[in-house]
Design an enzyme around this catalytic site. Structure first.
Site, PDB file in Angstrom:
ATOM      1  N   THR A  30      -6.621  12.238 -14.323  1.00  0.00           N
ATOM      2  CA  THR A  30      -7.374  11.508 -13.291  1.00  0.00           C
ATOM      3  C   THR A  30      -6.662  11.454 -11.953  1.00  0.00           C
ATOM      4  O   THR A  30      -7.279  11.152 -10.930  1.00  0.00           O
ATOM      5  CB  THR A  30      -7.663  10.062 -13.756  1.00  0.00           C
ATOM      6  OG1 THR A  30      -6.411   9.375 -13.942  1.00  0.00           O
ATOM      7  CG2 THR A  30      -8.459  10.057 -15.044  1.00  0.00           C
ATOM      8  N   CYS A  34      -1.192   3.550 -13.047  1.00  0.00           N
ATOM      9  CA  CYS A  34      -1.587   2.214 -13.480  1.00  0.00           C
ATOM     10  C   CYS A  34      -0.368   1.397 -13.897  1.00  0.00           C
ATOM     11  O   CYS A  34       0.707   1.934 -14.144  1.00  0.00           O
ATOM     12  CB  CYS A  34      -2.539   2.291 -14.685  1.00  0.00           C
ATOM     13  SG  CYS A  34      -4.018   3.280 -14.438  1.00  0.00           S
ATOM     14  N   CYS A  38      -3.074  -2.167 -17.784  1.00  0.00           N
ATOM     15  CA  CYS A  38      -4.384  -1.791 -17.240  1.00  0.00           C
ATOM     16  C   CYS A  38      -5.477  -1.949 -18.305  1.00  0.00           C
ATOM     17  O   CYS A  38      -5.329  -1.472 -19.435  1.00  0.00           O
ATOM     18  CB  CYS A  38      -4.353  -0.345 -16.753  1.00  0.00           C
ATOM     19  SG  CYS A  38      -5.910   0.190 -15.990  1.00  0.00           S
ATOM     20  N   CYS A  68      -6.597  -2.002 -11.960  1.00  0.00           N
ATOM     21  CA  CYS A  68      -5.456  -2.854 -12.316  1.00  0.00           C
ATOM     22  C   CYS A  68      -4.506  -3.112 -11.149  1.00  0.00           C
ATOM     23  O   CYS A  68      -3.600  -3.925 -11.257  1.00  0.00           O
ATOM     24  CB  CYS A  68      -4.670  -2.259 -13.482  1.00  0.00           C
ATOM     25  SG  CYS A  68      -3.720  -0.767 -13.073  1.00  0.00           S
ATOM     26  N   ASP A 442      29.573 -28.970 -14.369  1.00  0.00           N
ATOM     27  CA  ASP A 442      28.473 -29.850 -13.965  1.00  0.00           C
ATOM     28  C   ASP A 442      28.293 -30.973 -14.977  1.00  0.00           C
ATOM     29  O   ASP A 442      28.202 -30.737 -16.189  1.00  0.00           O
ATOM     30  CB  ASP A 442      27.178 -29.040 -13.851  1.00  0.00           C
ATOM     31  CG  ASP A 442      26.008 -29.875 -13.390  1.00  0.00           C
ATOM     32  OD1 ASP A 442      25.889 -30.093 -12.174  1.00  0.00           O
ATOM     33  OD2 ASP A 442      25.232 -30.320 -14.257  1.00  0.00           O
TER      34      ASP A 442
END
Length: 492
Positions: A30, A34, A38, A68, A442
């Site tokens: 394609t 992504c 996705c 996405c 601390d």
């Protein structure tokens, strides 16, 4: 992680959002890339190629998935848990250093040549500093296109592009849409023309689940400096000192994101403002990795199970936090706030805030360099500590920026008079961003340790905490949470 093909395929098939930002999936059939989560049907493994950054995908010719939106993934947690040159470079790029100072400026801050930095980034991220900065500009452009009504020419320069043509070409290449088409498809309604707040942008800051906001927002609200910070209407608000003028950030916690409204003098500061807000709330953390390590300790396991995904409250300005850490030595939270508010009123730049009660930027080291120590209502020794720190920050002999090596910064701080282990580790944890910082001296940490049956003495506790590395700063958040101090409570 992107080189572990089998693991990446499993993450994509399970749509595991925990890996968003760790790697990107490019689909050969394609031509899009992504995030792992996705919602589209996963492609065949043979058609997947994995890249370590959105910039690498774009350089390889892939365009961002419109479904996405991989460019909006949380940042890779790698850059906040490491102190090597690549991690420091990525933190600087996120702050917009390349846009403001170019690649030579980036290299100079890190103490390397331009060629060395380019080679290291290419080896690990598949893209050089210019490509990484370009990908960030594209994301900023998309955000402005979809959330403002700015004319495209103004928007291009606000996003950091040198020309409208470069802006148009980049948006088309990355999103396969023109800027006008991208705005038309936007789900967010842009502000109307003539908006009385043209520098205002509203957006969502993504994060990795799980997320427990109580301690990070509780800490920020409980220690807020009047005039500089406030909690109002369910949101933490504060002023921002930005290159092109003051800004105001309004941050609202939600289940799966942080609502963010930025009121900026100049939209060119948008990228930097977003970066600082993300760092403040530690949004690029990997809570699953952190909690897995800490929950392996039987003493911490119940605390992690009760409220997983605690973040480390950090800062938008490292120098500011260092000054406030000194002001907070051996005094109550209320007294530290009072001291800081007096400095802000006397030396900070005034700001206008029609939406709330913010009045000043916290003063920079340069502004504080001329303060009269006799006017400080604190012991003489602490006055000397403060003025020495301010002078070192102002002349650059002490640096606390994203480019600093954490161990070297610690050594420089320890060499200053009045700086002990507690002050240095608190600064390392919240200003430098070291996820393994551990203030073993601390009092709150020691009391919590004793209640859990852990050693209360700093030496014994440090030895016991070795199993929590490299996430001891997060262990501190769980230890502090055993107390009913306001820093652990989400304000009403």
């Amino acid at each position: 992680m992107y080189t572990d093909t089998e693991r990446c395929v499993r993450a994509v098939r399970s749509k595991d959002a925990r890996f968003d930002g760790w790697f990107f999936t490019a689909v050969l059939t394609t031509g899009i890339y992504c995030r792992p989560s996705c919602p589209a049907v996963p492609p065949k493994p043979a058609n997947m190629v994995f890249h370590p950054s959105a910039a690498a995908c774009q350089q390889a010719g892939f365009r961002a998935c419109k479904r996405c939106r991989p460019d909006t993934s949380p940042g890779s947690p790698e850059w906040n848990q490491r102190a090597d040159a690549v991690a420091r470079a990525m933190r600087l790029i996120a702050d917009g250093t390349v846009d403001r100072e170019g690649v030579p400026g980036l290299a100079a801050r890190l103490g390397y040549s331009t060629r060395q930095i380019e080679r290291q980034l290419l080896a690990e991220l598949g893209a050089g500093p210019l490509a990484l900065a370009r990908a960030q500009r594209a994301q900023t452009a998309r955000l402005l296109i979809e959330t403002t009504a700015l004319p495209m020419a103004d928007l291009a320069f606000a996003a950091g592009f040198s020309s409208v043509r470069t802006f148009n070409d980049t948006v088309r290449e990355v999103y396969a849409l023109s800027p006008t088409e991208l705005r038309a498809r936007s789900r967010t309604r842009p502000a109307a023309a003539g908006d009385p707040a043209p520098g205002a942008v509203s957006l969502r800051l993504p994060l990795r689940a799980p997320f427990t906001p109580d301690n990070v927002f509780g800490h920020l609200a409980a220690t807020a400096v009047p005039g500089v910070e406030e909690w109002r209407d369910g949101a933490y608000r504060r002023t921002l000192d930005l290159p092109h003028g003051p800004g105001i950030a309004t941050l609202t916690p939600a289940a799966d994101h942080i609502g963010c409204r930025l009121a900026l003098t100049d939209l060119r500061d948008l990228t930097l403002a977003i970066s600082r807000c993300r760092r403040l709330l530690d949004l690029d953390a990997d809570p699953v990795a952190v909690d897995e390590r800490l929950a392996a300790d039987p003493a911490l396991a119940p605390l992690v199970a009760k409220a997983p995904g605690r973040r480390v409250p950090r800062t938008v300005d490292a120098a500011e936090f260092a000054v406030r850490a000194v002001l907070g030595q051996q005094v109550s939270t209320a007294a530290a706030r009072t001291h800081a508010a007096r400095l802000a009123t006397a030396y900070g730049t005034p700001v206008e805030d029609p939406a709330g009660g913010l009045t000043h930027l916290f003063p920079s080291p340069a502004q504080l360099a001329g303060l009269d120590p006799e006017q400080l209502a604190m012991p003489r020794s602490r006055r000397a500590t403060l003025t020495t720190l301010v002078a070192a920050l102002a002349d650059g002999s002490i640096g606390l920026g994203p480019e600093e090596d954490w161990d070297e910064a610690r050594a420089r701080l320890l060499a200053l008079p009045g700086f002990g282990p507690w002050t240095v580790e608190i600064i390392a944890m919240r200003a430098l961003g070291d996820p393994d910082a551990f203030p073993a001296t601390d009092l709150g940490v020691r009391r919590a340790a004793e209640r859990l049956g852990l050693p209360g003495a700093p030496g014994g506790l440090t030895t016991r905490a070795a199993d929590w590395r490299p996430w001891r700063a997060y262990a501190v958040q769980y230890l502090w949470a055993t107390d009913d101090h306001p820093i652990n409570l989400l304000p009403a």
